[in-house]
Design a protein around this motif. Structure first.
Motif, short mmCIF file in Angstrom:
data_model
loop_
_atom_site.label_atom_id
_atom_site.label_comp_id
_atom_site.label_asym_id
_atom_site.label_seq_id
_atom_site.Cartn_x
_atom_site.Cartn_y
_atom_site.Cartn_z
N VAL A 115 0.84 -1.21 0.00
CA VAL A 115 0.00 0.00 0.00
C VAL A 115 0.87 1.25 0.00
N LEU A 116 1.86 1.28 0.90
CA LEU A 116 2.73 2.46 0.99
C LEU A 116 3.62 2.62 -0.25
N ASN A 117 4.17 1.52 -0.74
CA ASN A 117 5.07 1.55 -1.89
C ASN A 117 4.34 1.97 -3.17
N GLU A 118 3.11 1.50 -3.33
CA GLU A 118 2.37 1.76 -4.56
C GLU A 118 1.59 3.07 -4.53
N LEU A 119 1.17 3.51 -3.35
CA LEU A 119 0.31 4.69 -3.27
C LEU A 119 1.03 5.97 -2.84
N THR A 120 2.32 5.84 -2.53
CA THR A 120 3.10 7.03 -2.18
C THR A 120 4.34 7.06 -3.07
N ASP A 121 5.03 8.16 -3.02
CA ASP A 121 6.29 8.24 -3.77
C ASP A 121 7.48 8.11 -2.82
N TRP A 122 7.23 7.50 -1.65
CA TRP A 122 8.28 7.32 -0.66
C TRP A 122 9.34 6.34 -1.15
N LYS A 123 10.54 6.51 -0.63
CA LYS A 123 11.63 5.57 -0.91
C LYS A 123 11.32 4.25 -0.19
N TYR A 124 12.16 3.26 -0.43
CA TYR A 124 11.97 1.92 0.16
C TYR A 124 11.91 1.97 1.68
N TRP A 125 12.84 2.68 2.32
CA TRP A 125 13.02 2.55 3.76
C TRP A 125 11.82 2.97 4.60
N PRO A 126 11.11 4.08 4.35
CA PRO A 126 9.96 4.36 5.23
C PRO A 126 8.82 3.36 5.04
N CYS A 127 8.63 2.91 3.82
CA CYS A 127 7.60 1.89 3.57
C CYS A 127 7.94 0.62 4.34
N TYR A 128 9.21 0.23 4.27
CA TYR A 128 9.68 -0.97 4.96
C TYR A 128 9.55 -0.84 6.47
N LEU A 129 9.98 0.29 7.02
CA LEU A 129 9.96 0.45 8.48
C LEU A 129 8.54 0.41 9.05
N ILE A 130 7.62 1.09 8.43
CA ILE A 130 6.23 1.08 8.91
C ILE A 130 5.65 -0.32 8.82
N ALA A 131 5.88 -1.00 7.71
CA ALA A 131 5.38 -2.36 7.53
C ALA A 131 6.02 -3.32 8.54
N LEU A 132 7.30 -3.13 8.81
CA LEU A 132 8.00 -3.98 9.77
C LEU A 132 7.42 -3.83 11.18
N VAL A 133 7.17 -2.62 11.60
CA VAL A 133 6.61 -2.39 12.94
C VAL A 133 5.25 -3.08 13.08
N ALA A 134 4.41 -2.95 12.07
CA ALA A 134 3.08 -3.60 12.11
C ALA A 134 3.23 -5.12 12.24
N SER A 135 4.13 -5.69 11.47
CA SER A 135 4.28 -7.15 11.51
C SER A 135 4.92 -7.63 12.81
#
Length: 142
Positions: free
Chosen positions: A33-53
């Motif tokens: 969701v974050l990677n496809e719907l935002t223009d953020w780099k890899y790392w913020p998408c990864y960090l938010i997803a990691l915390v949730a998991s």
């Protein structure tokens, strides 16, 4: 340290893997969701997803895999310490790999495989080592 039978050890590995797969689904969905719907780099998408998991995985594995009645805040601090090492390293290698053109999802799934293996060993032999099979669920089925 709690001595487990071979069967109990196998069941722990299987449960941990299955809960980790469910956490992986959560991580993948949040990342996508974050990677496809935002223009953020890899790392913020990864960090938010990691915390949730991590929150999902910790909760399920504490209750059902390790059946721990141990002090939750202490266990969470121990897991937090694991992620104080794992998160910067995996964020660094993830960014480095994606910056040179490796597909984000290949990096994500490879990182998840490393996480599953290292976190199981850390949880089993450090976080829950002295509190395995101590919760009400373990005592009922004990």
């Amino acid at each position: 340290m709690t001595k487990l039978s071979k069967r109990e050890n196998r069941l722990q590995v299987i449960k941990f893997a299955l809960f980790s797969v469910s956490a992986g689904v959560i991580q993948t969905l949040v990342f996508t969701v974050l990677n496809e719907l935002t223009d953020w780099k890899y790392w913020p998408c990864y960090l938010i997803a990691l915390v949730a998991s991590v929150l999902w995985n910790f909760t399920l594995n504490r209750e059902f895999t390790f059946k721990s009645a141990g002090n939750v805040p202490v266990a969470m601090v121990k897991v937090f310490c694991f992620y104080c090492v794992f998160t910067p390293l995996s964020t660094w290698w993830g960014s480095a790999l994606t910056d040179v053109g490796v597909n984000e999802y290949i990096v994500l799934f490879g990182t998840m495989a490393v996480n599953l293996t290292t976190e199981f060993l850390y949880d089993r032999f450090f976080v829950f080592r002295n509190s395995i099979n101590t919760n009400k669920r373990a005592k009922r089925h004990g």
